[in-house]
Motif scaffolding. Structure first.
Motif, PDB file in Angstrom:
ATOM      1  N   ILE A  87       0.860  -1.177   0.000  1.00 47.91           N
ATOM      2  CA  ILE A  87       0.000   0.000   0.000  1.00 47.91           C
ATOM      3  C   ILE A  87       0.898   1.229   0.000  1.00 47.91           C
ATOM      4  CG2 ILE A  87      -1.913   1.190   1.133  1.00 47.91           C
ATOM      5  CD1 ILE A  87      -2.623  -1.675   0.450  1.00 47.91           C
ATOM      6  N   PHE A 124      -3.950   0.893   5.728  1.00 46.22           N
ATOM      7  CA  PHE A 124      -3.684  -0.285   6.551  1.00 46.22           C
ATOM      8  C   PHE A 124      -4.923  -1.162   6.643  1.00 46.22           C
ATOM      9  CE2 PHE A 124      -3.128  -2.381  10.806  1.00 46.22           C
ATOM     10  CZ  PHE A 124      -2.056  -3.175  10.445  1.00 46.22           C
ATOM     11  N   ASN A 147       3.056  -1.518   4.155  1.00 40.85           N
ATOM     12  CA  ASN A 147       2.561  -0.148   4.045  1.00 40.85           C
ATOM     13  C   ASN A 147       3.784   0.757   4.054  1.00 40.85           C
ATOM     14  OD1 ASN A 147       0.306  -1.739   5.619  1.00 40.85           O
ATOM     15  ND2 ASN A 147      -0.696   0.007   4.679  1.00 40.85           N
ATOM     16  N   SER A 303      -0.475   5.559   5.624  1.00 36.00           N
ATOM     17  CA  SER A 303      -1.016   4.251   5.997  1.00 36.00           C
ATOM     18  C   SER A 303      -0.149   3.508   7.007  1.00 36.00           C
ATOM     19  CB  SER A 303      -1.214   3.380   4.756  1.00 36.00           C
ATOM     20  OG  SER A 303       0.017   2.913   4.242  1.00 36.00           O
TER      21      SER A 303
END
Length: 354
Positions: A87, A124, A147, A303
């Motif tokens: 991410i 997350f 992340n 995140s």
């Protein structure tokens, strides 16, 4: 949208932060404001120091460093990784996917899934949702959720709205199949009509980078930024958080049939201390159950802020105890999500420096 997952568990969380730590006072002279006013803002917002990378460090560097640490420490067997989810909003390249770059640098097996997801402060939660869905497959037993962001490289150092709070970091969360029938409850919402509330206007194909888009300019609020820098409508973000997050969390608790008092900690995304205190007041949650100290110590790492919240505030306790956590992320997209999950008895829950 309400979601329920069974027989899934988090087995380890690692946060990677840059060694480079910069104090607010050391940067106050960069802003187009009297230093005295900036110091007053620091006290209100809870600014103190943040961790930022140098101009060469990318997302893959932080992630590979964290994964190598776990592999070398025998906390993670790289041959057991069946999926890699990254991410990030600051990838190494437009293409190839940064998750593939990480896989290649580590020499991971080819029989696996690598996936990049462009999400920010709710990332997350979105990553956990994706990991839980992948684990529904018989052939996938262990997912590594990464992340990571290096947003300091896309934020103007002369923008007092954004630069003092931005922090660079990465986290490694190992998610596996479990044999516990305790359900995990979640929800998620998105509103693209408010996407320009948090945006980097230039640099993509809609507005390619040019000499003009890289010029710093005062956009009317006294801060200097270019169209290639992060732009945040602070008032709109504040109103969004105060308006949308309390009902979302209340809906989650009602959906899961859990009372607010039964939750051990509300581990929320970390925009700044002021916003979180106002949110805690609005939701009638004691400050000690909703930590708000991550921006003051590391900065807002998008995140990565929820994993950092867990590793910094609970740390080694997570290896010996189990807690009922309410997670909530909210930010660019606009995207907001929350999750009720039992987490504990982890193999690792640490912070390391890059």
């Amino acid at each position: 949208m309400n979601l329920t997952f069974l027989n899934k568990k988090i087995t380890g969380i690692l946060t990677v932060v840059p060694k480079n730590e910069v104090k607010f006072e050391d940067e106050a002279a960069n802003y187009n404001f009297p230093i005295e006013k900036s110091i007053r803002l620091k006290k209100i917002m809870g600014y103190n120091k943040h961790r930022i990378v140098d101009e060469e460090t990318c997302v893959s560097d932080l992630c590979v460093y964290g994964l190598e640490h776990l592999i070398e420490s025998k906390l993670l067997n790289k041959d057991e990784i069946d999926a890699l989810i990254l991410i990030t909003q600051t990838p190494d390249y437009f293409l190839p996917p940064t998750s593939n770059i990480i896989q290649g640098r580590l020499g991971l097996k080819q029989d696996m899934i690598c996936m990049d997801v462009n999400q920010g402060c709710a990332g997350f939660l979105l990553g956990l949702i994706q990991a839980f869905m992948l684990l529904e497959q018989d052939s996938i037993k262990k997912v590594v959720l990464l992340n990571a962001d290096v947003l300091s490289r896309k934020t103007s150092s002369k923008d007092r709205n954004s630069y003092p709070i931005v922090g660079d970091a990465a986290s490694v969360t190992v998610v596996e199949k479990g044999d516990n029938n305790t359900p995990i409850f979640g929800n998620i919402k998105m509103d693209g009509s408010r996407g320009d509330t948090l945006i980097i206007p230039a640099g993509g194909l809609r507005m390619p980078s040019t000499p003009e888009t890289s010029k710093l300019e005062d956009t009317g609020d006294g801060n200097l930024r270019s169209k290639e820098n992060l732009t945040m409508d602070g008032a709109s973000v504040f109103n969004f958080v105060q308006t949308e997050i309390p009902p979302m969390v209340n809906d989650l608790l009602e959906f899961s049939n859990v009372k607010k008092e039964e939750v051990d900690y509300f581990m929320f995304h970390q925009p700044n201390k002021f916003m979180l205190e106002k949110l805690a007041d609005r939701m009638e949650i004691p400050y000690k159950k909703m930590p708000n100290n991550i921006v003051a110590n590391f900065g807002n790492s998008s995140s990565v802020s929820i994993p950092t919240n867990i590793t910094f505030n609970l740390g080694k306790n997570m290896q010996e105890e189990s807690y009922k956590l309410c997670l909530a992320g909210f930010g660019s997209g606009l995207t907001w999500s929350s999750m009720l999950i039992e987490v504990g008895n982890l193999g690792f829950c640490d912070i390391i420096e890059y």
